[in-house]
Every structure is written in structure tokens, then in C-alpha cells.
Write a protein that holds these residues in place. Structure first.
Motif, short mmCIF file in Angstrom:
data_model
loop_
_atom_site.label_atom_id
_atom_site.label_comp_id
_atom_site.label_asym_id
_atom_site.label_seq_id
_atom_site.Cartn_x
_atom_site.Cartn_y
_atom_site.Cartn_z
N GLN A 56 0.52 -1.55 0.03
CA GLN A 56 0.07 -0.17 -0.04
C GLN A 56 1.05 1.31 0.07
O GLN A 56 0.92 2.42 0.33
CB GLN A 56 -0.86 0.58 1.01
N ALA A 57 1.86 1.55 -1.21
CA ALA A 57 2.48 2.08 -0.86
C ALA A 57 2.10 3.79 -1.98
O ALA A 57 1.23 3.28 -2.58
CB ALA A 57 4.01 2.17 -1.44
N HIS A 58 2.03 4.83 -1.09
CA HIS A 58 2.21 6.09 -1.76
C HIS A 58 3.40 6.68 -1.74
O HIS A 58 4.15 7.19 -0.63
CB HIS A 58 0.67 6.33 -0.85
N PHE A 59 3.51 7.66 -3.52
CA PHE A 59 4.87 8.27 -3.52
C PHE A 59 3.89 9.63 -4.05
O PHE A 59 3.17 10.04 -4.68
CB PHE A 59 5.40 7.42 -4.93
N THR A 60 4.21 10.53 -3.39
CA THR A 60 4.42 11.42 -3.24
C THR A 60 5.32 12.31 -3.83
O THR A 60 6.59 12.49 -2.97
CB THR A 60 3.85 12.87 -2.14
N LEU A 61 5.11 13.14 -5.18
CA LEU A 61 6.45 13.64 -5.68
C LEU A 61 6.90 15.33 -4.88
O LEU A 61 6.24 15.92 -4.54
CB LEU A 61 6.46 13.85 -7.32
N ASP A 62 8.08 14.73 -4.27
CA ASP A 62 8.43 16.81 -3.79
C ASP A 62 9.25 17.68 -4.54
O ASP A 62 9.13 18.23 -4.82
CB ASP A 62 10.21 16.01 -2.48
N VAL A 63 10.31 16.93 -5.70
CA VAL A 63 10.59 17.82 -6.30
C VAL A 63 11.82 16.98 -7.46
O VAL A 63 11.80 15.79 -7.03
CB VAL A 63 12.04 19.06 -5.88
N ILE A 64 12.19 17.39 -8.72
CA ILE A 64 11.97 16.37 -10.22
C ILE A 64 13.73 17.16 -10.86
O ILE A 64 12.92 18.31 -10.17
CB ILE A 64 11.47 15.44 -10.60
N GLU A 65 14.60 17.19 -10.63
CA GLU A 65 16.44 17.96 -11.19
C GLU A 65 16.51 16.64 -11.95
O GLU A 65 16.28 16.07 -12.28
CB GLU A 65 16.58 17.88 -9.92
N PRO A 66 17.44 17.88 -12.71
CA PRO A 66 18.03 16.61 -14.06
C PRO A 66 19.13 15.54 -13.30
O PRO A 66 19.69 15.96 -11.72
CB PRO A 66 19.05 17.74 -14.95
N GLY A 67 19.47 14.85 -13.51
CA GLY A 67 20.84 13.37 -13.19
C GLY A 67 21.89 14.16 -13.36
O GLY A 67 21.85 14.46 -14.09
N ARG A 68 22.62 13.12 -12.77
CA ARG A 68 24.51 13.23 -13.31
C ARG A 68 24.35 12.88 -14.02
O ARG A 68 25.41 13.42 -14.93
CB ARG A 68 24.55 12.69 -11.75
N SER A 69 23.83 11.60 -14.87
CA SER A 69 24.06 11.11 -16.09
C SER A 69 23.30 11.71 -17.38
O SER A 69 22.14 12.41 -17.04
CB SER A 69 23.88 9.75 -16.18
N PRO A 70 23.90 11.69 -18.20
CA PRO A 70 22.26 12.77 -19.77
C PRO A 70 21.23 11.99 -19.43
O PRO A 70 21.29 10.95 -19.55
CB PRO A 70 23.64 12.72 -21.06
N GLY A 71 20.23 12.50 -19.89
CA GLY A 71 19.04 11.91 -20.00
C GLY A 71 18.48 11.21 -18.79
O GLY A 71 17.51 10.31 -18.62
N THR A 72 18.44 11.36 -17.53
CA THR A 72 18.36 11.46 -15.85
C THR A 72 18.00 11.87 -15.65
O THR A 72 18.23 13.24 -15.79
CB THR A 72 19.56 10.74 -15.21
N HIS A 73 16.91 11.39 -14.50
CA HIS A 73 16.02 12.74 -13.93
C HIS A 73 15.87 12.48 -12.30
O HIS A 73 16.05 11.14 -12.58
CB HIS A 73 14.25 12.81 -14.37
N VAL A 74 16.07 13.54 -11.53
CA VAL A 74 16.32 12.84 -10.24
C VAL A 74 14.65 12.88 -9.43
O VAL A 74 15.14 14.48 -9.18
CB VAL A 74 17.34 12.83 -9.10
N MET A 90 15.35 8.83 -6.25
CA MET A 90 14.90 7.93 -6.96
C MET A 90 15.03 8.42 -8.58
O MET A 90 15.00 9.43 -9.42
CB MET A 90 13.16 7.44 -7.38
N THR A 91 16.25 7.48 -8.99
CA THR A 91 16.78 8.32 -10.67
C THR A 91 16.10 7.76 -11.60
O THR A 91 16.06 6.62 -11.76
CB THR A 91 19.08 8.08 -10.94
N TYR A 92 15.59 8.36 -12.78
CA TYR A 92 15.06 7.72 -13.93
C TYR A 92 15.89 7.83 -15.01
O TYR A 92 16.32 8.58 -15.32
CB TYR A 92 12.72 8.58 -14.31
N ARG A 93 15.20 6.79 -15.80
CA ARG A 93 16.22 7.31 -17.70
C ARG A 93 14.78 6.61 -18.27
O ARG A 93 14.43 5.72 -18.21
CB ARG A 93 16.81 6.41 -17.11
N PRO A 94 14.45 7.58 -18.76
CA PRO A 94 13.32 7.80 -19.65
C PRO A 94 14.37 7.25 -21.38
O PRO A 94 15.10 7.33 -21.46
CB PRO A 94 12.73 9.02 -19.93
#
Length: 106
Positions: A56-74, A90-94
């Protein structure tokens, strides 16, 4: 009153939600969480059962920023539910409008 159930006792709506969650990942997605590795949508579904909807996890986005690696977001998320709770990155690679990679933690 009856509810739609699967053979495993999981309500149909919950199964649909979990499938929709996995659908935002590429077929060959990689998910890393605290040293555990999951691969593909089946892996994402397994992670979701133990660390997402399964607790029953609930995720609320606080902030999103560019990641350290090209094309990633934290994304810094606030997590609440019946599993691990707290605030962390959480680091995302779209890729092609889906998530090809996801790593939890710093």
C-alpha cells in the motif's frame, strides 16, 4: 455484494492498477532497489508486489531535477504506506516516453 476477484484472491481493480504501473516501463526496463535488481515488466511487477501496491505504498513527488548522467532525472519522493517510509531520491532514465531505468537511493 460481491467483488471481481481473480483466482488468487486479488481484486480485479488492484490487478489492473498493477498492470498499468508496469506498463509505464519499457519491456527491457531495469529497476534497482537497495541492491536488488529487477528486469523487464515482470521484474517491475515483482517489485511492485513487495515495495509498491503490495504494501500500500503511496508516492508523493517533492521535487524533480536533472540527474548526474545525461538523459536521467532525479525525483525526490515522499513514501508512505505499510513498507519502507521516508523521503528519498529515485533516478529515472526515460526512453520513448516510458521508463527504461529506475534506481532508488542516492
Amino acid at each position: 455484494m460481491t467483488s471481481a476477484m481473480t483466482g488468487t484472491g486479488t481484486p480485479a481493480a488492484v490487478r489492473t492498477f498493477a498492470e498499468a504501473f508496469a506498463a509505464v516501463f519499457t519491456h527491457d526496463a531495469e529497476l534497482g532497489d537497495r541492491g536488488r535488481e529487477y528486469h523487464g515488466r515482470d521484474g517491475v511487477r515483482a517489485w511492485d508486489r513487495t515495495d509498491g501496491t503490495g504494501v500500500q505504498a503511496h508516492f508523493t513527488l517533492d521535487v524533480i531535477e536533472p540527474g548526474r548522467s545525461p538523459g536521467t532525472h532525479v525525483a525526490t519522493l515522499i513514501v508512505t504506506g505499510n513498507g519502507d517510509n521516508g523521503t528519498g531520491p529515485m533516478t529515472y532514465r526515460p526512453r520513448d516516453g516510458l521508463i527504461a531505468g529506475l534506481r532508488t537511493g542516492p
